[in-house]
Design an enzyme around this catalytic site. Structure first.
Site, mmCIF file in Angstrom:
data_model
loop_
_atom_site.group_PDB
_atom_site.id
_atom_site.type_symbol
_atom_site.label_atom_id
_atom_site.label_comp_id
_atom_site.label_asym_id
_atom_site.label_seq_id
_atom_site.Cartn_x
_atom_site.Cartn_y
_atom_site.Cartn_z
ATOM 1 C CG HIS A 78 32.471 58.839 25.303
ATOM 2 N ND1 HIS A 78 33.322 59.521 26.142
ATOM 3 C CD2 HIS A 78 33.011 57.600 25.143
ATOM 4 C CE1 HIS A 78 34.326 58.727 26.501
ATOM 5 N NE2 HIS A 78 34.156 57.555 25.900
ATOM 6 C CB SER A 79 34.529 57.755 21.660
ATOM 7 O OG SER A 79 35.571 57.132 20.958
ATOM 8 C CG LEU A 80 31.301 57.137 16.148
ATOM 9 C CD1 LEU A 80 31.975 57.729 14.915
ATOM 10 C CD2 LEU A 80 30.779 55.728 15.852
ATOM 11 C CB ALA A 82 32.977 63.547 20.377
ATOM 12 C CB SER A 105 32.639 63.029 26.269
ATOM 13 O OG SER A 105 33.102 62.045 27.163
#
Length: 231
Positions: A78-80, A82, A105
């Site tokens: 998720h975010s970083l 990803a 994500s």
């Protein structure tokens, strides 16, 4: 569901304990493998990474033996996380690991990097900036003593994110699913769909209830989205 190992990569400031809690919500046949980055929790004394590519390269050798005999292998970030999951997927594939799917994500594609940068700000400005650009700030920052401990890791994670640009020329030979919270004000649907250009093995886009940090509210529904289909 086929036996599945779900490798989870943390968002900025998070440790592996966030995903270990998902084990209570995991359906039968799903093993959660939460990756711990240096600089946090039991790896607190180790220097934190400041480059996504080098972080993925360092993680890969220890992960490969843990995947021996696995059924499906799915990566989630998720975010970083990803960005880390994307780079780690490349390296696992290069080592001959059969990765069934990459799930990214709350993240735009890895090439269009037009976002607000906050790493140059002083500590107070940096923390306020993180609230704007991530929608989440570690609770320890509210405690002066803990703030000094947590800030270096957050700055290292932010440096990873701000400096990262994919250098891969070709598409990833692994299907990608991009997941976004319907009320995410930080990552648009168009940005989340940018990941379609990063694979030649199939792309899916999914939206779930919640905002940018939707995954903190309902692990069960997240896991159903992540592993609810075969690759």
């Amino acid at each position: 569901m086929k036996p599945t190992v779900l490798i989870c990569l943390p968002f900025a400031g998070a440790g592996a304990s966030f995903f270990r809690k998902w084990r209570r919500s995991a359906p039968a046949g799903l093993t959660i493998l939460a990756v711990q980055l240096p600089g946090r929790e039991e790896r607190f004394a180790e220097p934190a990474h400041t480059d996504v590519g080098s972080a993925a390269a360092a993680l890969c050798p220890a992960l490969v033996p843990q995947l021996d005999g696995a059924g499906r292998v799915v990566l989630f970030g998720h975010s970083l996380g990803a960005e880390l999951a994307y780079e780690l997927t490349w390296r696992l594939v290069e080592r001959g690991v059969a990765v069934d799917r990459l799930v990214v994500s709350g993240a735009p594609g890895p090439r269009d990097r037009g976002f607000e940068r906050v790493g140059h700000l002083d500590d107070d400005g940096f923390i306020d900036g993180l609230r704007r650009v991530t929608g989440y700030v570690h609770g320890a920052l509210d405690h002066p003593g803990m703030r000094e401990i947590v800030l270096p890791v957050l700055r290292a994670d932010n440096r990873m994110h701000e400096s990262y640009v994919s250098e891969h020329d070709g598409p990833l030979p692994v299907p990608i699913t991009s997941v976004r919270g319907r009320r995410d004000e930080l990552v648009s649907a168009a940005e989340a769909r940018q990941w379609s250009a990063e694979t030649d093995a199939g792309f899916r886009y999914a939206e779930v209830d919640g905002g940018h940090m939707y995954l903190t509210d309902s692990p069960g529904s997240v896991l159903a989205t992540v592993v609810g289909h075969d690759a």
